[in-house]
Design a protein around this motif. Structure first.
Motif, PDB file in Angstrom:
ATOM      1  N   LEU A   1       0.830  -1.192   0.000  1.00  0.00           N
ATOM      2  CA  LEU A   1       0.000   0.000   0.000  1.00  0.00           C
ATOM      3  C   LEU A   1       0.869   1.249   0.000  1.00  0.00           C
ATOM      4  O   LEU A   1       1.843   1.340   0.745  1.00  0.00           O
TER       5      LEU A   1
ATOM      6  N   GLU B   1      -7.620  -1.233   6.997  1.00  0.00           N
ATOM      7  CA  GLU B   1      -7.416  -1.949   5.744  1.00  0.00           C
ATOM      8  C   GLU B   1      -8.556  -2.911   5.466  1.00  0.00           C
ATOM      9  O   GLU B   1      -8.994  -3.070   4.330  1.00  0.00           O
TER      10      GLU B   1
ATOM     11  N   GLY C   1       0.894  -3.669   4.223  1.00  0.00           N
ATOM     12  CA  GLY C   1       1.018  -2.276   4.651  1.00  0.00           C
ATOM     13  C   GLY C   1       1.619  -2.229   6.039  1.00  0.00           C
ATOM     14  O   GLY C   1       1.783  -3.255   6.700  1.00  0.00           O
TER      15      GLY C   1
END
Length: 283
Positions: free
Chosen positions: A140, A149, A241
């Motif tokens: 990400l 998320e 991420g």
């Protein structure tokens, strides 16, 4: 030797080796379906090879892979393309303990963009990859906050549903934290959620470093199995991420019909391993 003849011989060797593997009771455990996580130059994906096994490497999002072995490969491992998305490797002899061979691979995406990555080959006494997938991790661009998320993935899936096709079949499970937490050296990890939509499964895992200066978790191998306690390894796509001491990984796979439970294993290039043995999903 003509390329077609060479491919036919490799196929014969692959079938013969796989057929003979069950009889090797004293050899390493033969695994199929492990996913190697590519795209991080500091931690290349690790493939376990053995001189008694022909290994097929399949690529999730790379077409026409071509291997570029260096001179150090002579007398160690033979490698050749196999179909549009695969390579086959046949070790001539096992690598020494601690030895690894780096294999650069080039190819392209389905859109035609060039792609290059590197695989690290090692020999382990206890396990060998008879067949493995290679998936590039999508990272990400913006850091994500704790839990956001999962919401973002759900919104994106719902927004992409075909208009007029009826309500999407959606199922979201949030495991109890006590049963979902898995300890690891320097980390606490848990399953945030499992989301199912139109035959696809999305599993999101969060890792939290126990100490501010703990060595980062470097994910290089994933095994998502349909069925418990052990089942078939599934190909996955990976979205990752981070935010501060938190890491997030979402694993996406087509879910076989009737599977009500999955197992998930995350491995580093080292001793640290995370295992979620039984994660309930809707059959």
């Amino acid at each position: 030797m003509r390329p077609r003849t060479w491919t036919a011989l490799l196929w014969l060797l692959l079938v013969t080796t796989l057929a003979a593997q069950p009889a090797r009771a004293t050899g390493p455990e033969s695994r199929r379906g492990t996913v190697l996580v590519a795209g991080r130059p500091e931690a290349p994906p690790v493939l376990y090879v053995d001189s008694g096994t022909v290994t097929r490497v399949r690529f999730v999002d790379l077409v026409e892979p071509r291997a570029l072995p260096g001179p150090e490969w002579q007398g160690h491992v033979e490698v050749a393309p196999f179909g549009e998305r695969s390579l086959v490797l046949s070790p001539v002899k096992n690598l020494l303990e601690g030895q690894r061979l780096l294999l650069p691979v080039t190819g392209r995406t389905e859109a035609g963009e060039p792609v290059s990555l590197t695989l690290a080959l090692v020999t382990r006494k206890e396990v060998v990859d008879a067949e493995a997938w290679v998936a590039r991790a999508h990272v990400l661009a913006e850091p994500v906050a704790d839990g956001n998320e999962v919401d973002a993935v759900a919104r994106e899936l719902l927004a992409s549903h075909v208009p007029g096709g009826g309500s999407p079949r959606l199922s979201l499970r949030v495991p109890d934290m006590k049963t979902a937490t898995v300890p690891a050296s320097g980390f606490r990890a848990w399953v945030e959620s499992s989301l199912q939509l139109e035959g696809y499964l999305f599993v999101t895992v969060t890792l939290q470093a126990d100490r501010r200066h703990s060595r980062p978790w470097r994910l290089v191998r994933v095994r998502l199995e349909a069925g418990c306690p052990r089942g078939e390894g599934l190909p996955v796509r990976i979205t990752s991420g981070s935010s501060g001491r938190y890491q997030f990984h979402t694993f996406t796979t087509p879910m076989p019909e009737g599977a009500g439970c999955v197992g998930l294993t995350l491995e580093e290039d080292g001793p640290r391993t995370l295992r979620v043995k039984e994660l309930k999903v809707n059959p």
